[in-house]
Design an enzyme around this catalytic site. Structure first.
Site, mmCIF file in Angstrom:
data_model
loop_
_atom_site.group_PDB
_atom_site.id
_atom_site.type_symbol
_atom_site.label_atom_id
_atom_site.label_comp_id
_atom_site.label_asym_id
_atom_site.label_seq_id
_atom_site.Cartn_x
_atom_site.Cartn_y
_atom_site.Cartn_z
ATOM 1 N N CYS A 1 0.569 -0.927 -0.501
ATOM 2 C CA CYS A 1 -0.169 0.383 0.122
ATOM 3 C C CYS A 1 1.449 0.826 0.135
ATOM 4 O O CYS A 1 1.912 0.906 0.967
ATOM 5 C CB CYS A 1 -0.455 -0.180 1.470
ATOM 6 S SG CYS A 1 -1.608 1.764 1.987
ATOM 7 N N CYS B 1 -0.686 3.575 -6.426
ATOM 8 C CA CYS B 1 -1.543 3.007 -5.521
ATOM 9 C C CYS B 1 -1.620 1.513 -6.126
ATOM 10 O O CYS B 1 -1.592 1.451 -7.258
ATOM 11 C CB CYS B 1 -3.135 3.771 -5.603
ATOM 12 S SG CYS B 1 -4.159 3.348 -4.728
HETATM 13 N N1 DGL Z 1 -3.357 0.803 -1.975
HETATM 14 C C1 DGL Z 1 -2.999 1.807 -0.989
HETATM 15 C C2 DGL Z 1 -2.133 2.584 -2.596
HETATM 16 O O1 DGL Z 1 -1.262 2.059 -2.380
HETATM 17 C C3 DGL Z 1 -4.402 2.124 -1.301
HETATM 18 C C4 DGL Z 1 -4.589 3.274 -0.490
HETATM 19 C C5 DGL Z 1 -6.091 3.978 0.280
HETATM 20 O O2 DGL Z 1 -7.243 2.830 1.167
HETATM 21 O O3 DGL Z 1 -6.639 4.868 -0.071
HETATM 22 O O4 DGL Z 1 -2.165 3.107 -1.870
#
Ligand code: DGL
Length: 275
Positions: free
Chosen positions: A74, A193
């Site tokens: 993440c 993301c």
């Molecule tokens: N997959 C997360 C990232 O890489 C998402 C973050 C979120 O929950 O907004 O930033």
């Protein structure tokens, strides 16, 4: 997974599955424990303190399940919580355990994707505001011009399975246009993301052919393989039965349905009450 010492993989929700898929592919003999905090996603618009608190809870739980190493799959958690956990929490609470993020590996690889030396970053508001991508890329490649654009609605669209609707597609296109208007020389876009690879095909189909759209999963998998080769003290503690277990803080049946679609295989998850 008793007696197993898996690699922990953490994300706010489904996004980390795009990284897990590549890890399972690259390192099929290892055991993995995935934790998606779907009940509290998205993280991208939350404060530094909250992302740190939630991430530390998840990492602590994964360590208690015998993970020797946790990948923060993440970017938001990597941008907002990784350094504090590595510097303040690990030495006192979990000496010998490791937490790694996804921003540094992507920054290290970025020069192989750009000829124009103009790179675009699509990410959550939290990641963009942290400026982590620009800082990490420019530390290694000061000549690369980094242009960032926050897409605060993409994670909710993906978590709620609305990204294929007409409204969802229009929103994604608007953000893409906004990024390319900021710098017309961009020839590489990093999906900063881990949720975004779920819409990668759509993005790639709607940018000029000269622009490469890069997702992080494969990069992170290559870097982790290299890390494990260099750190035998960690690698030797990890069990290798090729098993994966999935945990979600929200409904397990919804997770199973969405995760099975994303991973292209049947997933049976368990509900976890994290706090
Ligand atoms: N997959 C997360 C990232 O890489 C998402 C973050 C979120 O929950 O907004 O930033």
């Amino acid at each position: 997974m008793k007696n197993l010492h898996p690699i922990g993989v953490f994300d706010s929700g489904y996004g980390g599955l795009t990284v897990l898929a590549e890890l399972q592919n690259k390192l099929p003999e290892y055991d993995f424990l995935y934790l998606g905090d779907n009940a509290r996603a998205p993280y991208g618009t939350r404060s530094f303190e909250t992302v740190y608190e939630f991430t530390l809870q998840a990492v602590t739980y994964l360590f208690e399940q015998n993970c020797e190493l946790v990948i923060l799959a993440c970017n938001t958690a990597s941008a907002k919580a990784l350094r504090t956990i590595q510097q303040n929490d690990l030495p006192i609470k979990f000496p010998g355990k490791r937490v790694l993020g996804v921003i540094r590996p992507s920054a290290e690889s970025v020069d192989t994707f750009t000829k124009s030396k103009h790179v675009g970053i699509l990410a959550t508001e939290g990641t963009v505001k942290s400026d982590s991508y620009r800082i990490e890329i420019n530390k290694l490649f000061p000549e690369i011009v980094v242009t960032q654009h926050a897409c605060p609605l993409w994670v909710p669209l993906i978590e709620n399975n609305k990204y294929q609707t007409a409204g969802g597609k229009a929103l994604i296109l608007e953000d893409l246009t906004n990024l390319l208007e900021k710098d017309s020389k961009i020839d590489a876009i990093i999906l900063g993301c881990t949720h975004y690879p779920i819409v990668q095909e759509f993005i790639q189909a709607h940018v000029p052919k000269s622009i490469q759209v890069i997702s992080q999963g494969q990069i992170v998998a290559d870097k982790l393989e290299d890390y494990l080769q260099r750190h035998s003290e960690i690698d030797s503690k990890l069990t290798k039965n090729g098993m994966s277990r999935y945990l979600t803080t929200d409904s397990a049946s919804t997770f199973d349905e969405d995760a099975s679609r994303i991973l292209g295989k049947i997933v049976h998850s368990e509900h976890l009450k994290l706090i």
